[in-house]
Write a protein that holds these residues in place. Structure first.
Motif, PDB file in Angstrom:
ATOM      1  N   SER A 159       0.827  -1.208   0.000  1.00  0.00           N
ATOM      2  CA  SER A 159       0.000   0.000   0.000  1.00  0.00           C
ATOM      3  C   SER A 159       0.859   1.255   0.000  1.00  0.00           C
ATOM      4  O   SER A 159       2.014   1.239   0.431  1.00  0.00           O
ATOM      5  CB  SER A 159      -0.907   0.013   1.224  1.00  0.00           C
ATOM      6  OG  SER A 159      -0.145   0.098   2.419  1.00  0.00           O
ATOM      7  N   GLY A 160       0.277   2.386  -0.481  1.00  0.00           N
ATOM      8  CA  GLY A 160       1.006   3.643  -0.485  1.00  0.00           C
ATOM      9  C   GLY A 160       2.337   3.487  -1.196  1.00  0.00           C
ATOM     10  O   GLY A 160       2.427   2.977  -2.308  1.00  0.00           O
ATOM     11  N   THR A 191      -4.773   4.271  -5.074  1.00  0.00           N
ATOM     12  CA  THR A 191      -5.358   5.605  -4.945  1.00  0.00           C
ATOM     13  C   THR A 191      -5.366   6.271  -6.309  1.00  0.00           C
ATOM     14  O   THR A 191      -4.465   6.065  -7.132  1.00  0.00           O
ATOM     15  CB  THR A 191      -4.561   6.464  -3.954  1.00  0.00           C
ATOM     16  OG1 THR A 191      -3.162   6.408  -4.306  1.00  0.00           O
ATOM     17  CG2 THR A 191      -4.740   5.940  -2.543  1.00  0.00           C
ATOM     18  N   ARG A 192      -6.382   7.080  -6.563  1.00  0.00           N
ATOM     19  CA  ARG A 192      -6.571   7.684  -7.878  1.00  0.00           C
ATOM     20  C   ARG A 192      -6.737   9.194  -7.761  1.00  0.00           C
ATOM     21  O   ARG A 192      -7.232   9.688  -6.753  1.00  0.00           O
ATOM     22  CB  ARG A 192      -7.801   7.067  -8.551  1.00  0.00           C
ATOM     23  CG  ARG A 192      -7.615   5.592  -8.890  1.00  0.00           C
ATOM     24  CD  ARG A 192      -8.894   4.958  -9.395  1.00  0.00           C
ATOM     25  NE  ARG A 192      -8.641   3.606  -9.914  1.00  0.00           N
ATOM     26  CZ  ARG A 192      -8.549   2.515  -9.154  1.00  0.00           C
ATOM     27  NH1 ARG A 192      -8.704   2.628  -7.826  1.00  0.00           N
ATOM     28  NH2 ARG A 192      -8.299   1.330  -9.693  1.00  0.00           N
ATOM     29  N   ALA A 310       2.288   8.136  -4.349  1.00  0.00           N
ATOM     30  CA  ALA A 310       1.245   7.360  -3.674  1.00  0.00           C
ATOM     31  C   ALA A 310       1.184   7.610  -2.177  1.00  0.00           C
ATOM     32  O   ALA A 310       0.180   7.271  -1.542  1.00  0.00           O
ATOM     33  CB  ALA A 310       1.461   5.862  -3.938  1.00  0.00           C
ATOM     34  N   CYS A 326      -1.857  13.001  -4.741  1.00  0.00           N
ATOM     35  CA  CYS A 326      -1.644  11.734  -4.045  1.00  0.00           C
ATOM     36  C   CYS A 326      -2.372  10.640  -4.821  1.00  0.00           C
ATOM     37  O   CYS A 326      -3.604  10.540  -4.783  1.00  0.00           O
ATOM     38  CB  CYS A 326      -2.156  11.805  -2.609  1.00  0.00           C
ATOM     39  SG  CYS A 326      -1.793  10.310  -1.655  1.00  0.00           S
ATOM     40  N   ALA A 327      -1.599   9.843  -5.539  1.00  0.00           N
ATOM     41  CA  ALA A 327      -2.181   8.766  -6.346  1.00  0.00           C
ATOM     42  C   ALA A 327      -1.111   7.719  -6.603  1.00  0.00           C
ATOM     43  O   ALA A 327       0.074   8.043  -6.759  1.00  0.00           O
ATOM     44  CB  ALA A 327      -2.716   9.302  -7.679  1.00  0.00           C
ATOM     45  N   SER A 328      -1.529   6.467  -6.654  1.00  0.00           N
ATOM     46  CA  SER A 328      -0.611   5.397  -7.014  1.00  0.00           C
ATOM     47  C   SER A 328      -0.277   5.497  -8.494  1.00  0.00           C
ATOM     48  O   SER A 328      -0.996   6.153  -9.273  1.00  0.00           O
ATOM     49  CB  SER A 328      -1.243   4.041  -6.706  1.00  0.00           C
ATOM     50  OG  SER A 328      -2.397   3.845  -7.512  1.00  0.00           O
ATOM     51  N   GLY A 331      -3.108   4.067 -10.497  1.00  0.00           N
ATOM     52  CA  GLY A 331      -4.279   4.941 -10.446  1.00  0.00           C
ATOM     53  C   GLY A 331      -4.081   6.204 -11.256  1.00  0.00           C
ATOM     54  O   GLY A 331      -5.001   6.668 -11.953  1.00  0.00           O
TER      55      GLY A 331
END
Length: 574
Positions: A159-160, A191-192, A310, A326-328, A331
């Motif tokens: 994650s992140g 995250t998108r 991310a 803030c996004a992966s 995403g």
């Protein structure tokens, strides 16, 4: 409807743990066996149809293999080591996974809870030991909580900003029994960007005169990279890849501008400083990529900086961006796939010039000896298929594949951004295990190779046809270059005698040759590739060359002369 997971029959901790790994999709475990986690080793017997246990020769090699597996697959690489010395040996792989943002889970045997805090045999407090080099460090003190800890470990590692997790396994936890429900596989959280983020980005792009797209980081998929490529084409953006993230963009693409970071060519360095908008996707913008925070200045960059990452803790940590998203990576790629310019971009000439400057760097530079590493690297680029994987560790020799190989997607490059030595051979093994049909070539300095050469035994045991190029200049070359810059003509404690590497690989049933000029290299490389493919065993070429040729276009003698001239000028000014 509430999902239920039935309680199973009583099992020991090792059986519970290995079942959880299988549930979460682990297909391969890299380990050096130890008595501290015997129940886990025994439990592998019931999962041989789904989980391959790769027996390594030293824990640093095992940890490197797990880290490389995480890079290749995006799923946590799994490593098991014993307590104390096993954990300290494996720590280099954890540090690599942390700075490279690679998902990885290290399981470490631990003394029983009844012996804890007595400095029992090989006892270490792993929370303190790994606290600053892992995303999460924990000890599983109860057998019935193993499923909970494993599920959390997979989630945290992926994650992140991905990274390593370390779990200590007390012996009484593994030997204890419990009736406990198995948990289903983890789901990676992506995250998108929001609509407002994408709208603002498009407005900034269309107002720019010389934008630049910098791609890096981990957690990519082939589909996401294709979406980024399509975005770059629609907006006609020049594209660079961050330090040692060479696989993040097809380097044969007409929009490619080069590898950003230490060793980049001067034209790209100046271009990075002069762009008015820098869109950074997935890269932290660390010291190496920014060349000591000079190409992109901290805390306020001279360029407009749109920073996509991310982990919100990284946004604004070193650089104050014009826009933070803030996004992966996956995403954000999905969001970029929806963007198109409202008018024809005006910076096409800027993009063509950046690509032309990059392509000019592919011509081999002059070499001080008959064995030109520049020409050899160009030949490797020409004859290796596009899907081949090249691995490196750390050292100036790595600048040659980085400069002359045109990488093109996930798995084409495995390189530690942390700059750790001894990485190339274990990484090559992990790559060949993951895709046996893919040609894999390891570039290794003579010092770098000797840090983990014992892992040739893994290549022999599992019949892995990798090719190793050992660059033998008889010294710690990178440090020699630094020493000549700072203390010219006062080198000491840098040279060493080497074994005959070509004979050494023969002890592992492999093929070895020595070359000392380019007229020998091409045929030797062809024989090495053919042997590795035919016999499924390692092949090694020892390349002996003039140590003065320390990097593409650089010699130690020129570095020394420049440093001595600078000393004379300083002395005259006093």
């Amino acid at each position: 409807m509430t999902q239920t997971h039935p309680i199973t029959a009583a099992r020991n901790g090792g059986q519970i743990l290995i079942q959880q790994l299988r549930n979460h999709g682990a297909r391969r475990i890299f380990l050096v066996p130890g008595e501290s986690y015997l129940p886990c080793i025994d439990a592998l017997n019931e999962h041989q149809d789904a989980i391959q246990a790769v027996v390594c020769r030293q824990e640093s090699g095992a940890a490197y293999m797990a880290e490389a597996h995480g890079k290749l697959t995006g799923a946590p690489g799994i490593c098991f080591v014993t307590r104390g010395p096993g954990a300290t040996n494996a720590s280099i792989g954890v540090h690599t996974a942390f700075q490279d943002s690679t998902p990885m889970i290290l399981f470490v045997g631990q003394v029983g809870n009844g012996f804890y805090e007595r400095e029992a045999f090989q006892e270490i407090d792993y929370r303190r030991m790994f606290g600053q080099m892992a995303k999460w460090v924990a000890q599983i003190d109860r057998t019935d909580r193993i499923p909970e800890f494993i599920a959390r470990a997979f989630s945290v590692a992926t994650s992140g900003r991905p990274g390593p997790v370390v779990l200590a396994l007390p012996e009484d936890t593994l030997w204890g029994t419990a009736q406990v429900a198995d948990l289903p596989s983890y789901t990676r959280v992506l995250t998108r960007p929001g609509t407002a983020d994408l709208d603002a980005l498009r407005e900034r792009l269309e107002a720019a005169h010389s934008p630049f797209l910098l791609v890096g980081g981990s957690g990519w998929t082939s589909e996401a990279l294709a979406q980024v490529r399509g975005f770059a084409e629609r907006f006609d953006l020049p594209v660079g890849v961050s330090w040692r993230r060479l696989e993040c963009f097809d380097q044969r693409h007409p929009n490619f501008a080069g590898h950003v970071g230490w060793g980049m060519h001067e034209g790209l360095r100046q271009r990075m400083r002069s762009v008015d908008l820098l869109l950074t996707l997935g890269a932290r913008l660390g010291e190496a990529t920014t060349e000591g925070y000079s190409v992109v200045e901290s805390p306020r960059p001279r360029q407009q900086l749109v920073h996509v990452y991310a982990d919100p803790n990284e946004l604004g940590r070193v650089f104050q961006p014009t826009q933070a998203i803030c996004a992966s990576n996956v995403g954000m790629a999905e969001g970029l796939a929806t963007l198109s310019p409202s008018r024809i971009p005006t910076w096409g000439a800027h993009t063509r010039a950046a690509n032309a400057a990059y392509r000019a760097t592919l011509a081999p530079l002059p070499s001080p000896s008959a064995m030109s590493l520049d020409q050899a690297a160009c030949h490797v680029n020409t004859v290796l298929p596009a899907e081949a994987c090249i691995t490196v560790g750390a050292g100036n020799y790595a600048l040659y594949p980085h400069r002359y190989r045109q990488f093109n997607g996930i798995g084409s490059s495995l390189a530690p951004t942390v700059g750790s030595m001894g990485y190339g051979l274990p990484a090559a093994i992990a790559a060949k295990l993951e895709d046996p049909q893919r040609p894999v070539v390891c570039y290794a300095g003579d010092g770098c190779f000797q840090m983990n050469l014992q892992e040739l035994g893994v290549a022999m045991q599992y019949r892995l046809g990798i090719v190793v190029l050992v660059f033998n200049n008889g010294m710690w070359g990178t440090i020699r270059a630094h020493q000549e810059r700072e203390f010219p003509d006062r080198t000491i404690a840098l040279t060493f005698d080497n074994p005959d590497f070509a004979h050494l690989v023969g002890a592992y049933r492999g093929h070895g040759e020595v070359v000392s000029d380019n007229t020998q290299f091409e045929a030797a490389f062809a024989r090495a590739l053919a042997f590795a493919e035919r016999e499924r065993l390692p092949a090694l070429i020892e390349i002996r060359y003039d140590a003065d040729g320390i990097a593409p276009g650089e010699t130690l003698s020129a570095i020394r002369a420049s440093a001595q001239q600078l000393q004379r000028e300083r002395a005259a000014a006093v």
